[in-house]
Enzyme design. Sequence first.
Site, PDB file in Angstrom:
ATOM      1  N   GLY A  27      29.661 -77.316 -36.233  1.00 34.70           N
ATOM      2  CA  GLY A  27      30.886 -77.166 -35.465  1.00 34.70           C
ATOM      3  C   GLY A  27      31.932 -78.229 -35.726  1.00 34.70           C
ATOM      4  N   ASP A  47      22.623 -86.195 -34.544  1.00 36.48           N
ATOM      5  CA  ASP A  47      22.515 -84.883 -33.909  1.00 36.48           C
ATOM      6  C   ASP A  47      21.108 -84.724 -33.357  1.00 36.48           C
ATOM      7  OD1 ASP A  47      24.439 -82.185 -34.188  1.00 36.48           O
ATOM      8  OD2 ASP A  47      22.340 -81.744 -33.732  1.00 36.48           O
ATOM      9  N   ILE A  48      20.963 -83.868 -32.366  1.00 30.99           N
ATOM     10  CA  ILE A  48      19.659 -83.627 -31.759  1.00 30.99           C
ATOM     11  C   ILE A  48      18.813 -82.663 -32.586  1.00 30.99           C
ATOM     12  CG2 ILE A  48      20.427 -81.687 -30.322  1.00 30.99           C
ATOM     13  CD1 ILE A  48      18.654 -82.778 -28.078  1.00 30.99           C
ATOM     14  N   ASP A  73      19.444 -87.533 -29.103  1.00 28.67           N
ATOM     15  CA  ASP A  73      19.835 -86.859 -27.864  1.00 28.67           C
ATOM     16  C   ASP A  73      20.728 -87.846 -27.135  1.00 28.67           C
ATOM     17  OD1 ASP A  73      20.133 -85.827 -25.330  1.00 28.67           O
ATOM     18  OD2 ASP A  73      17.978 -85.677 -24.899  1.00 28.67           O
ATOM     19  N   VAL A  74      22.032 -87.595 -27.103  1.00 22.54           N
ATOM     20  CA  VAL A  74      22.969 -88.581 -26.557  1.00 22.54           C
ATOM     21  C   VAL A  74      22.746 -88.856 -25.069  1.00 22.54           C
ATOM     22  CG1 VAL A  74      24.761 -88.107 -28.265  1.00 22.54           C
ATOM     23  CG2 VAL A  74      24.752 -86.825 -26.101  1.00 22.54           C
ATOM     24  N   TYR A 167      30.891 -77.364 -16.375  1.00 18.81           N
ATOM     25  CA  TYR A 167      31.391 -77.752 -17.697  1.00 18.81           C
ATOM     26  C   TYR A 167      32.784 -78.362 -17.585  1.00 18.81           C
ATOM     27  CZ  TYR A 167      33.143 -77.255 -22.483  1.00 18.81           C
ATOM     28  OH  TYR A 167      33.703 -77.499 -23.715  1.00 18.81           O
ATOM     29  N   LYS A 171      34.317 -82.217 -18.573  1.00 24.19           N
ATOM     30  CA  LYS A 171      35.402 -82.439 -19.527  1.00 24.19           C
ATOM     31  C   LYS A 171      36.597 -83.128 -18.869  1.00 24.19           C
ATOM     32  CE  LYS A 171      33.170 -80.980 -23.031  1.00 24.19           C
ATOM     33  NZ  LYS A 171      32.742 -81.934 -24.091  1.00 24.19           N
TER      34      LYS A 171
END
Length: 304
Positions: A27, A47-48, A73-74, A167, A171
């Site tokens: 992405g 990235d996870i 995993d952030v 969500y 954001k």
Amino acid sequence: MSSDLGGEGQFMDLRGKAAFITGGASGIGLALAKRCAAEGMTILLADIEQGALLSAAQLLRGEGVKVFTYILDVGNLDQYREVANSVLSEHGAPHLLVNNAGVAWKAPASGATPEDWRWMVSVNVLGTGYGISLFVPAMIDSGQQGYVINTASITGLITSPGTSAVYSATKHAVLAVSETLAHELRPHGIHVSVLCPGSVATNITEADRNLPAEVERSAITAAAEEERAFTRSFVSNGIASDAVADQAFAALAERRFYVITHPEYREEIETRHRQIEAAIAGEPASDVGLLQFAKQMLNLQPLT
């Protein structure tokens, strides 16, 4: 294509400098990695998803790019600390920090489960915060100036209807953190931009493929398959990730803060802000002195 990025009459060559990118295997994250590679940067890709991460690295290395990968995993602070320590010891402070990893899941405010909140806040908000806490002090100490990109969403600027409450809340938080960070980092020559895209053709609708082990699948809000199919089709018609990356780099070059990729949302953004402005009435209250003090102490020039 390569371009020098800088400001106030100074140009900073990105060639050979490091970019740390979370959610970098697909992405928007991968598109930003490709754009960094075009500038001749060393790519530190996190990235996870191990398989996707290896594929992304192979793709970039096939084009002669120097890439280092990190499973991350952030939302896992211990894991993030370990990765950050490795990055700082092996590469020093990144010149560009991209807090891009994020998940989207439909969960209305009135019906979201605690696990919906836990999952999305952990990745979208804490993941961004951890990235800032673990890397930005080192970026400041390095004295090299540089850049931070945080990925928010158009839902961070408007009130999103329907089932996107959780969500959207995450954001809004990313946007608020980014705005304050931009003011804080100006004196250090570090520029912050925040991405606020609408629909982008990515696999974000399949966010539950990376559900953390501590979050039970049966505990998050379930979407009917026909609803998921509709959302998947809608997102697939969004703009390309590469277009978002190009707009992000244009913003860095021009030292712009907001990167709003979908101008069709202008009326909704303006309507929300008009409603807020209309709610301000009456005589000044008790915060007059506090606000004046804040303006004197903080670097509060308008963000463009």
